[in-house]
Motif scaffolding. Structure first.
Motif, PDB file in Angstrom:
ATOM      1  N   CYS A 173     -14.368  14.385  12.181  1.00  0.00           N
ATOM      2  CA  CYS A 173     -15.585  13.679  12.515  1.00  0.00           C
ATOM      3  C   CYS A 173     -15.248  13.029  13.998  1.00  0.00           C
ATOM      4  CB  CYS A 173     -15.967  12.624  11.649  1.00  0.00           C
ATOM      5  SG  CYS A 173     -14.349  11.274  11.153  1.00  0.00           S
ATOM      6  N   PRO A 211     -22.373  19.834   7.393  1.00  0.00           N
ATOM      7  CA  PRO A 211     -22.302  18.384   7.285  1.00  0.00           C
ATOM      8  C   PRO A 211     -23.579  17.674   7.628  1.00  0.00           C
ATOM      9  CG  PRO A 211     -20.868  19.194   8.837  1.00  0.00           C
ATOM     10  CD  PRO A 211     -21.314  20.386   8.553  1.00  0.00           C
ATOM     11  N   ASP A 212     -24.021  16.584   6.972  1.00  0.00           N
ATOM     12  CA  ASP A 212     -25.227  16.187   7.367  1.00  0.00           C
ATOM     13  C   ASP A 212     -26.367  16.982   7.173  1.00  0.00           C
ATOM     14  OD1 ASP A 212     -26.648  13.693   7.863  1.00  0.00           O
ATOM     15  OD2 ASP A 212     -26.575  13.992  10.260  1.00  0.00           O
ATOM     16  N   ASN A 224     -17.916  15.679   2.189  1.00  0.00           N
ATOM     17  CA  ASN A 224     -16.623  16.417   1.987  1.00  0.00           C
ATOM     18  C   ASN A 224     -15.703  16.076   0.857  1.00  0.00           C
ATOM     19  OD1 ASN A 224     -17.171  17.537   4.743  1.00  0.00           O
ATOM     20  ND2 ASN A 224     -15.211  17.514   5.472  1.00  0.00           N
ATOM     21  N   VAL A 272     -19.879  11.736   6.329  1.00  0.00           N
ATOM     22  CA  VAL A 272     -19.197  13.129   6.127  1.00  0.00           C
ATOM     23  C   VAL A 272     -18.056  13.066   5.380  1.00  0.00           C
ATOM     24  CG1 VAL A 272     -17.655  12.515   8.185  1.00  0.00           C
ATOM     25  CG2 VAL A 272     -18.144  14.898   7.638  1.00  0.00           C
TER      26      VAL A 272
END
Length: 191
Positions: free
Chosen positions: A113, A31-32, A151, A147
């Motif tokens: 998160c 993620p990121d 996702n 995020v």
């Protein structure tokens, strides 16, 4: 249409879906687009199921390869080959179902998160997927950046790919049954 030609078309269509599933699952680990979250194990749990890698990737690839080889025999009267393609298509359908379930659970539970309180949690787990349309609620996740969108996009892509994979494998099961039972063969078929 000869059942062998149909098998080749199905296999050629499955290959890009396999690649898409594998890429989506691998990208979900970052993620990121940072390795920082993998190292700290701040990854959404459903990513670890590896539905896109194992189900939509490996199992469907084995199915596509078998279906492709069945279609390459030229004459479609090879009843044993068509029967084996039914078994491998069922394996591919099972892989597609596994990928679908993992992606659906990932969407349902939402991403892991860092919340507004600074804790790592899943703030959308009990939202019944209403967070997907409530963009303002995405602010509950402060880290990794974007995020929720990340996702959502990748799990949706996995959902769509797995649905198409399952449909193609079901088509091959029907095609394989036709080839096994009727042994259709076009003697004029040119490769």
């Amino acid at each position: 249409m000869c059942t062998g030609k149909c098998s080749r078309i199905i296999a050629y269509t499955l290959y890009p879906m396999v690649l898409l599933s594998i890429i989506c699952n691998i990208v979900l680990f970052f993620p990121d687009l940072s390795t920082e979250y993998v190292k700290k194990q701040h990854i959404t749990g459903e990513v670890m199921y590896m539905g896109g890698l194992i189900g939509g990737g490996l199992l469907v690839f084995m199915s596509a390869l078998s279906i492709h080889l069945t279609g390459e025999h030229g004459c479609c009267a090879n009843r044993l080959g068509m029967f084996l393609s039914i078994l491998f298509a069922a394996l591919g359908a099972a892989g597609a179902v596994y990928s679908f379930i993992a992606a659906f659970l990932g969407l349902t539970n939402g991403p892991l998160c860092k919340s507004e309180t600074g804790d790592w949690q899943r703030p959308f787990q009990s939202s019944n997927m209403t967070y997907l349309t409530d963009y303002k609620s995405w602010a509950k996740c402060s880290e990794p950046k974007n995020v929720v969108l990340f996702n959502t996009a990748l799990f949706m892509t996995l959902l769509i790919a797995s649905c198409l994979q399952g449909l193609l494998c079901a088509m091959q099961i029907i095609n394989g049954l036709a080839g096994t039972l009727f042994g259709t063969c076009d003697k004029k078929e040119v490769r």
